[in-house]
Design a protein around this motif. Structure first.
Motif, PDB file in Angstrom:
ATOM      1  N   LEU A  84       0.803  -1.246  -0.011  1.00 51.09           N
ATOM      2  CA  LEU A  84      -0.015  -0.076  -0.135  1.00 51.09           C
ATOM      3  C   LEU A  84       0.914   1.414  -0.007  1.00 51.09           C
ATOM      4  N   PRO A  85       1.784   1.529   0.838  1.00 48.87           N
ATOM      5  CA  PRO A  85       2.686   2.747   0.916  1.00 48.87           C
ATOM      6  C   PRO A  85       3.057   3.269  -0.369  1.00 48.87           C
ATOM      7  N   GLY A  86       3.428   2.384  -1.299  1.00 46.70           N
ATOM      8  CA  GLY A  86       4.296   2.974  -2.698  1.00 46.70           C
ATOM      9  C   GLY A  86       3.146   3.092  -3.871  1.00 46.70           C
ATOM     10  N   ALA A  87       3.194   1.702  -4.520  1.00 46.16           N
ATOM     11  CA  ALA A  87       2.482   1.835  -5.816  1.00 46.16           C
ATOM     12  C   ALA A  87       1.008   2.239  -5.449  1.00 46.16           C
ATOM     13  N   TRP A  88       0.572   1.379  -4.374  1.00 45.45           N
ATOM     14  CA  TRP A  88      -1.052   1.748  -4.295  1.00 45.45           C
ATOM     15  C   TRP A  88      -1.382   3.029  -3.845  1.00 45.45           C
ATOM     16  N   LEU A  89      -0.490   3.579  -2.997  1.00 43.15           N
ATOM     17  CA  LEU A  89      -0.621   4.996  -2.597  1.00 43.15           C
ATOM     18  C   LEU A  89      -0.640   6.041  -3.838  1.00 43.15           C
ATOM     19  N   THR A  90       0.604   5.885  -4.620  1.00 44.18           N
ATOM     20  CA  THR A  90       0.574   6.564  -5.862  1.00 44.18           C
ATOM     21  C   THR A  90      -0.703   6.657  -6.895  1.00 44.18           C
ATOM     22  N   ALA A  91      -1.209   5.301  -6.960  1.00 47.48           N
ATOM     23  CA  ALA A  91      -2.496   5.069  -7.740  1.00 47.48           C
ATOM     24  C   ALA A  91      -3.466   5.867  -7.077  1.00 47.48           C
ATOM     25  N   TYR A  92      -3.782   5.484  -5.778  1.00 40.09           N
ATOM     26  CA  TYR A  92      -4.760   6.310  -5.140  1.00 40.09           C
ATOM     27  C   TYR A  92      -4.653   7.865  -5.141  1.00 40.09           C
ATOM     28  N   ARG A  93      -3.698   8.514  -5.177  1.00 36.29           N
ATOM     29  CA  ARG A  93      -3.548   9.912  -5.269  1.00 36.29           C
ATOM     30  C   ARG A  93      -3.866  10.157  -6.679  1.00 36.29           C
ATOM     31  N   MET A  94      -3.229   9.451  -7.707  1.00 41.15           N
ATOM     32  CA  MET A  94      -3.476   9.865  -9.140  1.00 41.15           C
ATOM     33  C   MET A  94      -4.934   9.940  -9.451  1.00 41.15           C
ATOM     34  N   LEU A  95      -5.624   8.962  -9.003  1.00 41.66           N
ATOM     35  CA  LEU A  95      -6.990   8.724  -9.576  1.00 41.66           C
ATOM     36  C   LEU A  95      -7.839   9.751  -8.571  1.00 41.66           C
ATOM     37  N   PHE A  96      -7.633  10.166  -7.365  1.00 44.12           N
ATOM     38  CA  PHE A  96      -8.775  10.607  -6.423  1.00 44.12           C
ATOM     39  C   PHE A  96      -8.374  12.081  -6.151  1.00 44.12           C
ATOM     40  N   ASP A  97      -6.875  12.381  -6.615  1.00 45.79           N
ATOM     41  CA  ASP A  97      -6.723  13.707  -6.251  1.00 45.79           C
ATOM     42  C   ASP A  97      -6.350  14.283  -7.363  1.00 45.79           C
ATOM     43  N   THR A 115      -4.596  19.110 -19.623  1.00 45.47           N
ATOM     44  CA  THR A 115      -3.675  19.493 -18.221  1.00 45.47           C
ATOM     45  C   THR A 115      -2.928  18.288 -18.034  1.00 45.47           C
ATOM     46  N   ILE A 116      -1.526  18.589 -17.789  1.00 42.37           N
ATOM     47  CA  ILE A 116      -0.665  17.336 -17.538  1.00 42.37           C
ATOM     48  C   ILE A 116      -0.174  17.657 -16.214  1.00 42.37           C
ATOM     49  N   THR A 117      -0.396  16.591 -15.463  1.00 38.22           N
ATOM     50  CA  THR A 117       0.047  16.853 -13.839  1.00 38.22           C
ATOM     51  C   THR A 117       0.752  15.735 -13.367  1.00 38.22           C
ATOM     52  N   GLY A 118       1.725  15.891 -12.512  1.00 34.68           N
ATOM     53  CA  GLY A 118       2.668  14.739 -12.027  1.00 34.68           C
ATOM     54  C   GLY A 118       2.150  14.168 -10.798  1.00 34.68           C
ATOM     55  N   CYS A 119       2.417  13.085 -10.286  1.00 38.72           N
ATOM     56  CA  CYS A 119       2.031  12.676  -9.017  1.00 38.72           C
ATOM     57  C   CYS A 119       3.106  11.569  -8.487  1.00 38.72           C
ATOM     58  N   THR A 120       3.597  11.933  -7.285  1.00 36.78           N
ATOM     59  CA  THR A 120       4.680  11.182  -6.654  1.00 36.78           C
ATOM     60  C   THR A 120       4.271  10.668  -5.097  1.00 36.78           C
ATOM     61  N   LEU A 121       3.830   9.361  -5.068  1.00 43.31           N
ATOM     62  CA  LEU A 121       3.526   9.051  -3.795  1.00 43.31           C
ATOM     63  C   LEU A 121       2.167   9.812  -3.209  1.00 43.31           C
ATOM     64  N   GLY A 122       2.110  10.083  -1.787  1.00 46.93           N
ATOM     65  CA  GLY A 122       1.046  10.578  -1.299  1.00 46.93           C
ATOM     66  C   GLY A 122       1.363  10.875  -0.001  1.00 46.93           C
ATOM     67  N   SER A 123       0.441  11.517   0.886  1.00 46.69           N
ATOM     68  CA  SER A 123       0.785  11.787   2.282  1.00 46.69           C
ATOM     69  C   SER A 123       0.321  10.594   3.294  1.00 46.69           C
ATOM     70  N   ARG A 124       0.700  11.011   4.585  1.00 48.30           N
ATOM     71  CA  ARG A 124       0.394   9.664   5.521  1.00 48.30           C
ATOM     72  C   ARG A 124      -1.112   9.832   5.758  1.00 48.30           C
ATOM     73  N   ASP A 125      -1.960  11.021   5.790  1.00 47.76           N
ATOM     74  CA  ASP A 125      -3.408  10.941   5.698  1.00 47.76           C
ATOM     75  C   ASP A 125      -3.857  10.105   4.653  1.00 47.76           C
ATOM     76  N   GLN A 126      -3.491  10.272   3.457  1.00 50.95           N
ATOM     77  CA  GLN A 126      -4.022   9.667   2.436  1.00 50.95           C
ATOM     78  C   GLN A 126      -3.632   7.940   2.344  1.00 50.95           C
ATOM     79  N   LEU A 127      -2.534   7.759   2.887  1.00 48.84           N
ATOM     80  CA  LEU A 127      -2.431   6.268   2.763  1.00 48.84           C
ATOM     81  C   LEU A 127      -3.322   5.839   4.068  1.00 48.84           C
ATOM     82  N   ALA A 128      -3.796   6.632   5.148  1.00 45.57           N
ATOM     83  CA  ALA A 128      -4.408   5.975   5.972  1.00 45.57           C
ATOM     84  C   ALA A 128      -6.043   5.796   5.511  1.00 45.57           C
ATOM     85  N   ARG A 129      -6.396   6.702   4.456  1.00 44.46           N
ATOM     86  CA  ARG A 129      -7.770   6.548   3.832  1.00 44.46           C
ATOM     87  C   ARG A 129      -7.680   5.311   2.779  1.00 44.46           C
ATOM     88  N   LEU A 130      -6.458   5.653   2.338  1.00 44.35           N
ATOM     89  CA  LEU A 130      -6.443   4.324   1.235  1.00 44.35           C
ATOM     90  C   LEU A 130      -6.700   2.992   2.036  1.00 44.35           C
TER      91      LEU A 130
END
Length: 303
Positions: free
Chosen positions: A118-131, A246-261
């Motif tokens: 969860l903390p790496g690939a899945w957190l990145t995917a979570y933020r890409m989609l929902f943020d 719109t082209i936007t970058g994404c690297t990982l996510g926050s601790r709070d986003q990891l908890a929500r994931l």
């Protein structure tokens, strides 16, 4: 890369140690092994950024891998942030020192192997989609390159959130596997799609960049979190400004986003796709499989 005995980690003020039960391999680790890393990279170093384990009080936890500059007092030459395995020893070990504030409770009922993803690939995917993509349920999303850790997470998370997920994959087998995960349709690389999509999730880079720009609708978004095939594709600026992309970058996510994931996975009974689980002593096999492109999902190591 060697397997060896190291001294026990000594946590600094505000840090603690975690006994690692499982740690996930990321392409970041492969880049480090190949000598590609940030200017502040410390070598030699223990690799690994993702882990799930047990804290000093016996609580099952996830380890958020992002270490901010001021966590250890703020060194003048330190970057704004780094991940474990860059400045500080990583998670491919029996124990790892981490900032105490980086710990997130492991969901009850989730295995340590699943939680470590969860903390790496899945957190990145979570933020890409929902943020970063800011999509509404029912939107159509194209995931470039079925099979990687982020790509498989995007398929599972996007499908659970009510998106129509399309993917590209280089082989019929990988496309079939992507559809089994929840993708509505899978296409060969560069294929003309039935219609343009609301957003493209881009982790491949140069090999798929032109297709990404041509596949997204006018006013849509391309979210970039990696460039495994090259980071310098043609810019295609006419597509960007004429079609107001719109082209936007994404690297990982926050601790709070990891908890929500973690909560999202628990509520929807989602589990990461794991290609193989190996003991740390077999780490070379896992790295080789990732390098050869034979992995579908995540590789997880257990001490």
């Amino acid at each position: 890369m060697t397997v060896a005995e190291r001294d026990e980690p000594v946590p600094a003020a505000g840090w603690t140690t975690v006994t690692v039960r499982a740690a996930a391999l990321n392409r970041h680790d492969l880049w480090t092994l190949r000598g590609v890393g940030p200017a502040f990279q410390r070598l030699p170093i223990v690799l690994g950024s993702d882990a799930a384990g047990v804290d000093q009080e016996g609580n099952p936890v996830l380890v958020h891998s992002v270490v901010t500059e001021d966590t250890r007092g703020g060194e003048g030459s330190a970057p704004r942030w780094s991940v474990l395995g860059e400045r500080y020893d990583g998670t491919f070990a029996e124990r790892v020192a981490v900032p105490r504030e980086n710990l997130v409770p492991k969901p009850a009922g989730m295995s340590f192997e699943d939680a470590a993803c969860l903390p790496g690939a899945w957190l990145t995917a979570y933020r890409m989609l929902f943020d970063r993509a800011a999509l509404e349920p029912g939107a159509t999303v194209l995931v470039q390159g079925a099979g990687g850790g982020v790509a498989t997470a995007l398929i599972v998370l996007g499908s659970a959130a009510g998106y129509r997920v399309w993917v590209t994959g280089r082989s019929a087998e990988r496309r079939k596997q992507a559809e089994a995960l929840g993708a509505e349709a899978a296409f060969p690389p560069g294929a003309r799609l039935p219609s343009r999509v609301d957003a493209v999730m881009e982790t491949v880079g140069e090999a798929t960049w032109e297709h990404s720009l041509r596949s997204v609708r006018d006013g849509g978004r391309v979210v970039v979190s990696g460039a495994t095939t090259g980071a310098l594709p043609p810019a295609e600026l006419t597509h960007v400004f004429f079609r107001e992309l719109t082209i936007t970058g994404c690297t990982l996510g926050s601790r709070d986003q990891l908890a929500r994931l973690a909560r999202f996975c628990t509520q929807n009974r989602l589990a990461p796709v794991i290609d193989r689980v190996l003991p740390l002593s077999w780490a070379r096999e896992g790295f080789r499989a990732m390098s050869d492109g034979t992995v579908f999902g995540k590789v997880v190591f257990t001490p």
